[in-house]
Scaffold this motif. Structure first.
Motif, PDB file in Angstrom:
ATOM      1  N   PRO A 103       9.103 -11.468  -5.828  1.00 58.10           N
ATOM      2  CA  PRO A 103      10.205 -10.608  -7.167  1.00 58.10           C
ATOM      3  C   PRO A 103       8.907  -9.642  -7.122  1.00 58.10           C
ATOM      4  N   GLU A 104       7.652  -9.756  -7.632  1.00 59.91           N
ATOM      5  CA  GLU A 104       6.827  -8.718  -7.584  1.00 59.91           C
ATOM      6  C   GLU A 104       6.001  -7.974  -6.877  1.00 59.91           C
ATOM      7  N   LEU A 105       6.184  -6.960  -7.090  1.00 53.96           N
ATOM      8  CA  LEU A 105       5.076  -6.262  -5.876  1.00 53.96           C
ATOM      9  C   LEU A 105       3.885  -5.978  -6.580  1.00 53.96           C
ATOM     10  N   ARG A 106       3.122  -5.759  -5.418  1.00 57.82           N
ATOM     11  CA  ARG A 106       1.591  -5.430  -6.181  1.00 57.82           C
ATOM     12  C   ARG A 106       0.756  -4.186  -5.387  1.00 57.82           C
ATOM     13  N   PRO A 107       0.675  -2.967  -5.919  1.00 59.15           N
ATOM     14  CA  PRO A 107       0.241  -1.728  -5.221  1.00 59.15           C
ATOM     15  C   PRO A 107      -0.821  -1.857  -5.351  1.00 59.15           C
TER      16      PRO A 107
ATOM     17  N   GLY B 105       0.575  -1.019  -0.200  1.00 59.86           N
ATOM     18  CA  GLY B 105       0.049   0.164   0.214  1.00 59.86           C
ATOM     19  C   GLY B 105       0.443   1.179   0.262  1.00 59.86           C
ATOM     20  N   PHE B 106       0.662   2.461  -1.241  1.00 60.54           N
ATOM     21  CA  PHE B 106       1.459   3.094  -0.614  1.00 60.54           C
ATOM     22  C   PHE B 106       0.032   4.889  -1.247  1.00 60.54           C
ATOM     23  N   ALA B 107       0.683   5.537  -0.312  1.00 55.13           N
ATOM     24  CA  ALA B 107      -0.488   6.988  -0.606  1.00 55.13           C
ATOM     25  C   ALA B 107       0.162   8.487  -1.842  1.00 55.13           C
TER      26      ALA B 107
ATOM     27  N   PHE C 175      -3.951  -5.446   2.535  1.00 57.62           N
ATOM     28  CA  PHE C 175      -2.030  -4.894   1.589  1.00 57.62           C
ATOM     29  C   PHE C 175      -1.886  -5.735   2.748  1.00 57.62           C
ATOM     30  N   ASP C 176      -0.417  -6.581   2.164  1.00 61.08           N
ATOM     31  CA  ASP C 176       0.687  -7.086   3.273  1.00 61.08           C
ATOM     32  C   ASP C 176       1.653  -6.161   3.536  1.00 61.08           C
ATOM     33  N   VAL C 177       1.684  -4.953   3.529  1.00 62.14           N
ATOM     34  CA  VAL C 177       3.248  -4.276   3.892  1.00 62.14           C
ATOM     35  C   VAL C 177       2.564  -2.894   3.429  1.00 62.14           C
ATOM     36  N   VAL C 178       2.835  -1.938   4.006  1.00 64.23           N
ATOM     37  CA  VAL C 178       2.417  -0.442   4.127  1.00 64.23           C
ATOM     38  C   VAL C 178       4.171   0.034   3.042  1.00 64.23           C
TER      39      VAL C 178
ATOM     40  N   PHE D 286      -3.125   8.814   2.688  1.00 62.61           N
ATOM     41  CA  PHE D 286      -2.419   8.078   3.567  1.00 62.61           C
ATOM     42  C   PHE D 286      -3.511   7.609   4.741  1.00 62.61           C
ATOM     43  N   GLY D 287      -3.935   8.327   5.112  1.00 65.20           N
ATOM     44  CA  GLY D 287      -5.147   8.082   6.712  1.00 65.20           C
ATOM     45  C   GLY D 287      -5.490   6.846   6.479  1.00 65.20           C
ATOM     46  N   SER D 288      -5.729   5.955   5.963  1.00 69.85           N
ATOM     47  CA  SER D 288      -6.121   4.723   4.976  1.00 69.85           C
ATOM     48  C   SER D 288      -4.909   4.075   4.979  1.00 69.85           C
ATOM     49  N   LEU D 289      -4.214   3.679   5.152  1.00 68.98           N
ATOM     50  CA  LEU D 289      -2.737   3.247   4.721  1.00 68.98           C
ATOM     51  C   LEU D 289      -3.004   2.445   5.935  1.00 68.98           C
ATOM     52  N   VAL D 290      -3.312   2.398   7.050  1.00 70.71           N
ATOM     53  CA  VAL D 290      -3.631   1.376   8.420  1.00 70.71           C
ATOM     54  C   VAL D 290      -4.097   0.849   8.257  1.00 70.71           C
ATOM     55  N   PRO D 291      -5.652   1.555   7.867  1.00 66.42           N
ATOM     56  CA  PRO D 291      -6.592   0.505   8.056  1.00 66.42           C
ATOM     57  C   PRO D 291      -6.999  -0.187   7.514  1.00 66.42           C
ATOM     58  N   GLY D 292      -6.215  -0.378   5.509  1.00 66.34           N
ATOM     59  CA  GLY D 292      -6.045  -1.117   4.388  1.00 66.34           C
ATOM     60  C   GLY D 292      -5.191  -1.867   4.997  1.00 66.34           C
TER      61      GLY D 292
END
Length: 303
Positions: free
Chosen positions: A92-96, A59-61, A113-116, A101-107
């Motif tokens: 090998p693959e990042l799926r973004p 996840g990214f913002a 997603f598996d990592v912010v 930004f405020g939804s990153l931790v809740p998401g």
């Protein structure tokens, strides 16, 4: 006085193939969830599952230079480091996934997603909900002001004394820094994106935009000709503690093996400043942003 460095802040929908980002349709969240949380079950073996499926959902913002889209490619400090690390871990693959930004931790907690991957600041409040990697960088705070600095500002304390309006990103740590410096809540204006902060400054809706110095320098660089300037960085103080704004990757608390493996690979990069700058120097990161070996996430989370 104790000195604890501390900071803030990634995604689109698509797939990373050979470093390039395709942007296809929505990525569905995992159907296996922990009861009552919505988070994927079995985070204890998440690393092995990621290796088997060959990709990790990040996840990214959209905040440059930490994580943003550049011509359809996911770019920036965090995706570049994370691509290097996850490839070394056999993923090998990042799926973004792009979100506010405020939804990153809740998401993350809901299993979207598996990592912010957003250079998010490591703070005790966030540590209560999620698990951070060791720091990826440090970056002091700065102010962007209109050219000529008409209000004569230099830090957040001067903003409070001058009774000026300060812009901050939604859910960013700069709001807390402003409050600690004495800026009244009514004088703190939240904006959704970096560009919104610069636009608000030029329109006279705010008198200063507070963010990490590296973010503001990048913003000024991408808005060449705009009548703004970035002041010298400073170190905010909250409850007597200096905040240098370190950021890191963010995991669910159950993903212990994944986080430990990630930290091991991260240490190999931050322990080699030349390699660090070679990887992310083009985004404005220098050896000054390399986190010191003595800076530990456990200490930052303790406050």
């Amino acid at each position: 006085m104790t000195t604890h460095p501390s900071r803030r802040r990634l995604l689109t929908r698509g797939a990373f193939l050979g470093g390039a980002l395709a942007v296809p349709g929505f990525l569905a969240a995992c159907s296996r969830t922990e009861a009552g949380t919505g988070a994927p079950a079995g985070d204890a073996d998440l690393l092995e599952r990621l290796r088997k499926q060959g990709h990790v959902r990040v996840g990214f913002a959209g905040e440059a230079p930490y994580g943003f889209q550049d011509g359809g490619t996911l770019a920036g400090e965090a995706p570049t480091l994370h691509r290097e690390i996850f490839t070394a871990l056999g993923v090998p693959e990042l799926r973004p996934t792009l979100t506010e930004f405020g939804s990153l931790v809740p998401g993350l907690l809901a299993g979207r997603f598996d990592v912010v991957s957003a250079g998010m600041a490591i703070t005790p409040e966030r540590c209560a909900k999620v698990a951070f990697s060791e720091p990826e960088f440090v970056s002091p705070t700065a102010l962007m002001v209109r050219r000529g600095n008409p209000k004569g500002l230099d830090d957040l304390a001067s903003c409070a004394a001058g009774k000026v309006r300060v812009g901050v990103l939604t859910a960013a740590v700069e709001a807390a820094y402003a409050k600690a410096a004495g800026v009244p809540d009514g004088s703190v204006v939240t904006v959704a994106k970096q560009q919104d902060g610069l636009d608000a400054l030029l329109a006279g809706r705010i008198d200063a935009f507070a963010l990490t110095g590296i973010s503001l320098r990048w913003l000024a660089r991408t808005n060449r000709g705009a009548a703004v300037e970035v002041l010298e960085p400073f170190v905010p103080v909250v409850d007597g503690v200096k905040r240098y704004s370190p950021g890191g990757a963010v995991f669910r608390q159950g993903a212990v093996s994944l986080r430990r493996a990630f930290d091991e690979r991260l240490a190999a990069i931050t322990g080699d400043p030349a390699r660090y700058v070679r990887l992310i120097g083009k985004y404005g990161f220098t050896e000054r942003e390399v986190p010191p070996r003595t800076l530990r996430t456990a200490e930052l989370c303790a406050g």
